[in-house]
Enzyme design. Sequence first.
Site, short mmCIF file in Angstrom:
data_model
loop_
_atom_site.label_atom_id
_atom_site.label_comp_id
_atom_site.label_asym_id
_atom_site.label_seq_id
_atom_site.Cartn_x
_atom_site.Cartn_y
_atom_site.Cartn_z
N LYS A 1 0.87 -1.26 -0.10
CA LYS A 1 -0.02 -0.12 -0.01
C LYS A 1 0.86 1.40 0.00
CE LYS A 1 -2.56 0.18 3.62
NZ LYS A 1 -3.06 -0.51 4.80
N THR B 1 3.90 1.52 -0.81
CA THR B 1 4.68 1.52 -2.02
C THR B 1 3.85 2.08 -3.38
OG1 THR B 1 5.82 -0.52 -1.31
CG2 THR B 1 6.10 -0.15 -3.60
N ARG C 1 1.83 7.72 6.95
CA ARG C 1 2.20 7.64 8.25
C ARG C 1 3.65 7.44 8.90
NH1 ARG C 1 -1.43 2.59 9.21
NH2 ARG C 1 -0.66 2.42 7.10
N LYS D 1 12.51 -7.75 11.30
CA LYS D 1 12.94 -6.77 10.19
C LYS D 1 12.15 -6.20 9.21
CE LYS D 1 16.93 -7.90 7.39
NZ LYS D 1 18.17 -8.82 7.04
N ALA E 1 -4.17 1.14 13.80
CA ALA E 1 -5.29 1.24 12.99
C ALA E 1 -6.46 0.30 13.51
CB ALA E 1 -4.81 0.63 11.44
N PHE F 1 -4.16 -1.16 7.40
CA PHE F 1 -4.90 -2.40 7.11
C PHE F 1 -5.53 -2.60 5.51
CE2 PHE F 1 -5.40 -3.10 12.17
CZ PHE F 1 -3.93 -3.29 11.95
N PHE G 1 4.12 -8.08 -9.04
CA PHE G 1 5.46 -8.96 -8.42
C PHE G 1 6.19 -9.58 -9.78
CE2 PHE G 1 6.09 -9.79 -4.08
CZ PHE G 1 5.34 -8.79 -3.64
N TRP H 1 7.33 -0.62 -8.28
CA TRP H 1 8.32 -1.09 -7.49
C TRP H 1 9.51 -1.59 -8.42
CZ3 TRP H 1 11.41 -5.62 -7.62
CH2 TRP H 1 11.74 -6.14 -6.47
#
Lengths: 558, 558
Positions: free
Chosen positions: B73, B75, B96, B107, B275, B303, B383, B411
């Site tokens: 989201k 990204t 945020r 990580k 959230a 979310f 992807f 991306w």
Amino acid sequence: MTYKSDIEIARAAVKKPIAEIGAKLGIDNSHLLPFGHDKAKISEEFIKSLEGKKDGKLILVTAINPTPAGEGKTTTTVGLGDGLNKIGKNATICIREPSLGPCFGMKGGAAGGGYAQVVPMEDINLHFTGDFHAITSAHNLLSAMLDNHVYWGNEEQIDIRRITWRRVIDMNDRALRSIVASLGGVANGYPREAGFDITVASEIMAILCLANDLEDLQKRLGGIIVAYRRDKTPVYCRDIKADGAMTVLLQQAMQPNLVQTLENNPAFIHGGPFANIAHGCNSVIATKTALKLADYVVTEAGFGADLGAEKFFDIKCRKAGLEPSAVVIVATIRALKMNGGVAKDALGNEDVDALVRGCANLGRHIENIQKFGVPAVVAINHFVSDTDAEVQAIKDYARSVGAEAILCQHWEKGSEGTIELANRIVEIAESGESNFKPLYEDDLPLLGKIEKIAKDIYRADKVVIDKKIENQLREWEAAGYGNLPVCMAKTQYSFSTDPNLRGAPTGHAIPVREVRLSAGAGFVVAVCGDIMTMPGLPRKPSAEAIHLDANGEIQGLF
Amino acid sequence: MTYKSDIEIARAAVKKPIAEIGAKLGIDNSHLLPFGHDKAKISEEFIKSLEGKKDGKLILVTAINPTPAGEGKTTTTVGLGDGLNKIGKNATICIREPSLGPCFGMKGGAAGGGYAQVVPMEDINLHFTGDFHAITSAHNLLSAMLDNHVYWGNEEQIDIRRITWRRVIDMNDRALRSIVASLGGVANGYPREAGFDITVASEIMAILCLANDLEDLQKRLGGIIVAYRRDKTPVYCRDIKADGAMTVLLQQAMQPNLVQTLENNPAFIHGGPFANIAHGCNSVIATKTALKLADYVVTEAGFGADLGAEKFFDIKCRKAGLEPSAVVIVATIRALKMNGGVAKDALGNEDVDALVRGCANLGRHIENIQKFGVPAVVAINHFVSDTDAEVQAIKDYARSVGAEAILCQHWEKGSEGTIELANRIVEIAESGESNFKPLYEDDLPLLGKIEKIAKDIYRADKVVIDKKIENQLREWEAAGYGNLPVCMAKTQYSFSTDPNLRGAPTGHAIPVREVRLSAGAGFVVAVCGDIMTMPGLPRKPSAEAIHLDANGEIQGLF
């Protein structure tokens, strides 16, 4: 005559952009990390580039034993720095960062006073550049990782009754002094006694102020003892694998902060360890950086000279290889009169006899400083109620003990008020008469160090110590910690451990109630009295009156 | 083909000085409060000067229900913002601030990914500009003043068993979830049960994100309910006189933070409430400021759309008077396949059937968004393992439900990858077809609001609520809180309260376990499941591997 308040003066200041202040010291803007237009951190890269440069002269400002009348150590540090600039020297100051929590208890900031202040005072007293928040985070990360280690199987066999690493918060919060944590069932861990100290009491604060660079910082963090195992062997921070992440959290906090005085002279404000369970001086990295950039660096130590100067010499200078050129002992006529027995509400009346009686306290500190081989001058921090006869009486007293007292009016006049002091300090520093040496050698046993300080500095007859505590010191010596300096935690109000014993007491005993090993910071703390590491708020906290006014300016903080 | 890691891409970024980024938005350097050379806060004065200016168009990025496969989201928000700039629009994004604590557990940062990131990512994920530290301080000041009030006589007659205001820390620390405080004797107060939440769960975080200005902030802080008296009447923060000092602590934190994307477009990052027990959106002040400065503002909600978009519309937009022009629903083929029943380790294989089954989840969100009157577009966050057949299948599915799905490759390609989406969003926004209205009116009773969300958005058959909880809602209505929106706290993984029920379940019941009044923030929380407000660290926390490398660069954080 009416005087403007500190905050009125500070708000009327015409600040220069921090890049201009940096330029005065030869720091290119690209090496300044700005925080707003009036604060900056100095880049690690720039600090590294200074290696091999000649050092300026280091001047320590300390004081007589504090009284409720106030002495004005920070104010005098700022005033002397400005005075040195005034007489044409390239000078800067190095002072401690104030703690946020206490601002909400009693009114009053820690950025000097009158016409000898550092600005922006609101920021400096509140979040500033976030150093204390970073220390809080790093400290509590270690705490969380420690309990997490126990939770997930306790591979290190930590004895949860012997976890010595507490948590910290930069707030006066007595409710957190003593708690039971990990209640509420299996998912929350193993219930145990725990507690919080105020952030300035964190060993990480002491470490940050003694570390030479980030590598040294991580090494010292790794060496913190956080707990003991069932077999009584120590568990180190590095066993918990927290030292790397803590160093990351502290990376920026290690960079010294640059601000300015009201007279637009550069000022370093960096680090602020407790002056009882720690050494009470600003960071080594700030002092060393300042010495590379200025011909004169004026710095201060916590409390009176018995605690502050002794620790500055025996802990900070010893560890950092600093060679101070001169000491200024700040005294006020009001405080000396209190030392001479005058009550606080009678301080406005001239009382030369009481003043001379109180001078015994000053005389003792002058004598003590001589033991470190550094020449000392007395600065009389002038109050408007002081009379000429009183000023003359201190000067006469100082002369009678082979010293010199100089009237300073920086509070009222800024640098104009410290020209005489500045000239005298330059004379002393340039004469090269300082021949600094710490009070004791590294290889003196720990108890020997405590006794040496108690006898030579506090003028006690003896040290009273329990066999159990003595054995503890021997164990640490056997474990390789015997070469550490000792850090005395006792009342700042007296040479003795009785806060009501003003003046220059003799014949007392120094009881050592407890000893603590700050293995990461690198000193052994000898606790000689009630030491509070988490203050509480008063009945009517100053926070109740703190607010933003219609212009967005902070009211009630000072 | 090998791809660079997020951190490698971020470190290779050629950042522009933040003053240049500010200039793009028409902000003079004097109104930027720099934090380093690549971050700044925007002055209150400048924000006030924007009043009356025309607003840009607001675009919300939301998503299908999250799965372990990831949706992207943030990204996509970054990618779309860059795409809009690429096609010549003056656009910015509002996202945020991430929380520091969780960085030391698992990580992963929260600053976008691939060629759609905001920088400097290390700073953003660690201390950033200190906002969360300021919130922690303000929160804990109130806690300390509350216990201090009880300590010094308890004039307000606070029932210490009914103190609802806990403490916070920005750390994953399960040991602090449930504690007993004020142990150790008379000087430490009255022992009582207490505990800590993580800072993002603080009501102050929600308040900071909903307040219009400092005045509004203080008013809302004052209205926080901190405890109840013996007579069960509420004790407000203003009764403890903490609201003024808390506002002072938050003064700077209220100023929105400006950074940049990898493509040097301006980005606002400000505030980050939970959230679940809060509304999960960046601050109103950042969004409003951005709307005055840019023609297009792309923002995100927490979310999936069932929780995030609903709260964005019903809490944030309602309270702030915002009128979104379009919604982007982010989906990934991998996540839709998981919704269609594919296991995580099989996501690399083409599976059009499972994908189409999983699209039911997407379809439900598309339908739901229509209930708010805002047109929605699906962004397929591409992807590299996605096949053409799979991409086509989503497009076909979207068309079949009267919507449109656009392939986005930000991306891998940055703004080049979102040109089609950006053009479509401009078309929709300029058509003026959005006709935003919240799901329910202010005057619907609180239980009615919960039922409306449960039925219209979650598609539940019924709400199960205890008589006691229902009475509590009635009491709040009688006390004047009936006009508040409700904030649903339930699992983000399903439309239902069962996290394993993926896809588009129907016929379920929504049990309301507990209700909480966030009187300062201005909403009633309905807790429908286990809500964790203090995370713990995993067995092997990422902190163990985080460190500075020989070049002073942070390793192990991402």
